[in-house]
Design a protein around this motif. Structure first.
Motif, PDB file in Angstrom:
ATOM      1  N   THR A 130       0.836  -1.207   0.000  1.00 15.97           N
ATOM      2  CA  THR A 130       0.000   0.000   0.000  1.00 15.97           C
ATOM      3  C   THR A 130       0.867   1.251   0.000  1.00 15.97           C
ATOM      4  O   THR A 130       0.583   2.215  -0.726  1.00 15.97           O
ATOM      5  CB  THR A 130      -0.925   0.009   1.223  1.00 15.97           C
ATOM      6  OG1 THR A 130      -1.793  -1.128   1.167  1.00 15.97           O
ATOM      7  CG2 THR A 130      -1.766   1.276   1.266  1.00 15.97           C
ATOM      8  N   ARG A 131       1.941   1.242   0.796  1.00 15.27           N
ATOM      9  CA  ARG A 131       2.843   2.392   0.819  1.00 15.27           C
ATOM     10  C   ARG A 131       3.453   2.643  -0.559  1.00 15.27           C
ATOM     11  O   ARG A 131       3.582   3.785  -1.001  1.00 15.27           O
ATOM     12  CB  ARG A 131       3.957   2.165   1.846  1.00 15.27           C
ATOM     13  CG  ARG A 131       3.553   2.455   3.291  1.00 15.27           C
ATOM     14  CD  ARG A 131       4.624   1.958   4.246  1.00 15.27           C
ATOM     15  NE  ARG A 131       4.470   2.454   5.596  1.00 15.27           N
ATOM     16  CZ  ARG A 131       3.559   2.018   6.460  1.00 15.27           C
ATOM     17  NH1 ARG A 131       2.712   1.081   6.098  1.00 15.27           N
ATOM     18  NH2 ARG A 131       3.489   2.517   7.684  1.00 15.27           N
ATOM     19  N   ASN A 134       0.780   4.047  -2.938  1.00 14.47           N
ATOM     20  CA  ASN A 134       0.495   5.450  -2.606  1.00 14.47           C
ATOM     21  C   ASN A 134       1.630   6.371  -3.043  1.00 14.47           C
ATOM     22  O   ASN A 134       1.394   7.475  -3.544  1.00 14.47           O
ATOM     23  CB  ASN A 134       0.254   5.598  -1.103  1.00 14.47           C
ATOM     24  CG  ASN A 134      -1.089   5.033  -0.673  1.00 14.47           C
ATOM     25  OD1 ASN A 134      -1.992   4.886  -1.500  1.00 14.47           O
ATOM     26  ND2 ASN A 134      -1.234   4.724   0.596  1.00 14.47           N
ATOM     27  N   ARG A 138       1.371   9.444  -5.707  1.00 13.83           N
ATOM     28  CA  ARG A 138       1.834  10.813  -5.407  1.00 13.83           C
ATOM     29  C   ARG A 138       2.840  11.279  -6.450  1.00 13.83           C
ATOM     30  O   ARG A 138       2.803  12.430  -6.901  1.00 13.83           O
ATOM     31  CB  ARG A 138       2.455  10.862  -4.007  1.00 13.83           C
ATOM     32  CG  ARG A 138       1.442  10.773  -2.879  1.00 13.83           C
ATOM     33  CD  ARG A 138       2.063  11.171  -1.552  1.00 13.83           C
ATOM     34  NE  ARG A 138       3.151  10.290  -1.168  1.00 13.83           N
ATOM     35  CZ  ARG A 138       2.992   9.189  -0.449  1.00 13.83           C
ATOM     36  NH1 ARG A 138       1.789   8.830  -0.044  1.00 13.83           N
ATOM     37  NH2 ARG A 138       4.034   8.443  -0.126  1.00 13.83           N
TER      38      ARG A 138
END
Length: 223
Positions: A130-131, A134, A138
């Motif tokens: 997930t990191r 994300n 970004r």
């Protein structure tokens, strides 16, 4: 009955005695061919399908992963660690590891994880994945903003400007994009020429102005 080919696995990393249980588990799996000192020369000369890196804590494997991925392009590395923090796992995957697996999950998930990595998939804790997703989103949004502010640049040049804004050196940009230092310098010269600037800081200023919706240079005044 069809049996998938055995996965050729090489083990490296921490020499801690308790972590050698990883080697024992691998050697007992019918779907795995564990490579080692006794492997015949011709067989040992072929690159392994997966390199397993042992570690007590996942973060301790970063240096080994970086060295392996720098030395052999396309190497598929799986870190098996007793302790895994999501940030450490995300960092390892960003450094080029293809999988991060908890030691305690080996009996249930180990063989599946190795098979998926050998096929080119990614395996890791959900929080780490997930990191990474994300961070990718970004970065994509940032590049879109840069492209909007500097529409004359190519997609590759926009990526370079985004990496410059993150403080990356030419060498780091080259590693991130899989190109040579010389190619990075060529792209930078093209960027400077298109934007009519001479320094990186001027590129940053134009990118910020464009992302904020102002025409590049609109806020500048000659003294």
């Amino acid at each position: 009955m069809f049996l998938p080919p055995r996965i050729r696995v090489l083990v490296t990393g921490s020499a801690s005695r308790d972590l050698h249980a990883i080697d024992g588990w691998l050697s007992r799996q019918e779907g795995i061919h564990l490579l080692g000192a006794s492997t015949p020369g011709a067989e040992a000369a072929r690159p392994p399908d997966v390199v397993v890196v042992r570690a007590q804590r996942a973060g301790e494997a970063t240096r080994v992963v970086t060295e392996l991925t720098a030395r052999q392009e396309g190497v598929r590395v799986v870190v098996v660690a007793r302790e895994i923090e999501a940030d450490d796992a995300a960092r390892l995957l960003a450094e080029g590891a293809r999988g991060v697996l908890a030691f305690d999950d080996l009996p249930v998930k180990g063989l599946r994880a190795l098979r998926e990595v050998a096929r080119g998939e990614i395996w890791g804790p959900r929080a780490a994945l997930t990191r990474i997703v994300n961070a990718s989103i970004r970065q994509s949004l940032k590049e879109r903003a840069v492209h909007k502010g500097l529409p004359g640049l190519t997609a590759r040049e926009v990526s370079i400007v985004s990496l410059l804004q993150r403080g990356s050196s030419n060498k780091e940009i080259a590693a991130s994009l899989g190109i040579s230092d010389k190619t990075v310098k060529t792209h930078l010269q093209n960027i400077y020429g298109k934007l009519h600037v001479r320094r990186r800081q001027e590129v940053f200023s134009l990118a910020r102005e464009g992302a904020a919706g102002r025409a590049p240079g609109a806020g500048a005044h000659e003294g």
